[in-house]
Design an enzyme around this catalytic site. Structure first.
Site, PDB file in Angstrom:
ATOM      1  N   HIS A  98       0.849  -1.206   0.000  1.00 14.41           N
ATOM      2  CA  HIS A  98       0.000   0.000   0.000  1.00 14.41           C
ATOM      3  C   HIS A  98       0.876   1.245   0.000  1.00 14.41           C
ATOM      4  CE1 HIS A  98       0.759  -1.350   4.109  1.00 14.41           C
ATOM      5  NE2 HIS A  98       0.793  -0.069   4.451  1.00 14.41           N
ATOM      6  N   HIS A 100       0.934   5.151   1.315  1.00 16.88           N
ATOM      7  CA  HIS A 100       0.332   6.145   2.212  1.00 16.88           C
ATOM      8  C   HIS A 100       0.351   7.495   1.498  1.00 16.88           C
ATOM      9  CE1 HIS A 100       0.835   3.782   6.092  1.00 16.88           C
ATOM     10  NE2 HIS A 100       1.729   3.167   5.345  1.00 16.88           N
TER      11      HIS A 100
END
Ligand code: 5GP
Ligand code: ZN
Length: 112
Positions: A98, A100
């Site tokens: 992922h 951020h």
């Protein structure tokens, strides 16, 4: 991946504040924001980390950054930081790759 918390969020088995979804990507607000805007952008495909990605993921990896750019733009964010933690020693706690998207406060450099 049944035991992956982000896969469960993708399948709506765990609630989240989704802000963006396509057939390949999802983005939702971090449950413990470290800045006024803190959005997580991830592929729906379960890739545990950057280390475990490969050339077949090239387009998906590009989509993550372009999605971050689009979300920043939609939210009127000019200055922001994109972070990908890779491995426990670098702060990765959820092993589903992922990005951020952090914004809304000053970020020092180098990071602590
Ligand atoms: P990492 O430390 O792996 O780079 O980032 C994982 C992030 O996922 C953390 O910032 C953490 O707050 C967030 N997170 C962990 N569990 C959940 C959850 O159940 N829902 C949401 N929205 N964020 C989560
Ligand atoms: Zn997963």
């Amino acid at each position: 991946m049944e035991d992956c918390i982000f896969c469960r969020i993708i399948k709506n088995e765990i609630p989240s504040q989704k802000v963006h979804e396509t057939p390949t990507i999802v983005a939702f607000r971090d449950i413990h924001p470290v800045s006024p805007t803190h959005i997580l952008i991830l592929p729906k495909k379960h890739i545990p980390s950057v280390s475990e990605s490969s050339a077949v993921d090239q387009s998906l990896l590009g989509e993550l950054i372009l999605t971050a750019k689009a979300l920043a733009s939609e939210n009127g964010l000019e200055d922001y930081r994109l972070v990908i933690n890779n491995g426990e020693g670098a702060g990765q706690t959820v092993f589903h790759l992922h990005v951020h998207l952090l914004s809304g406060r000053f970020f020092s450099w180098p990071p602590g």
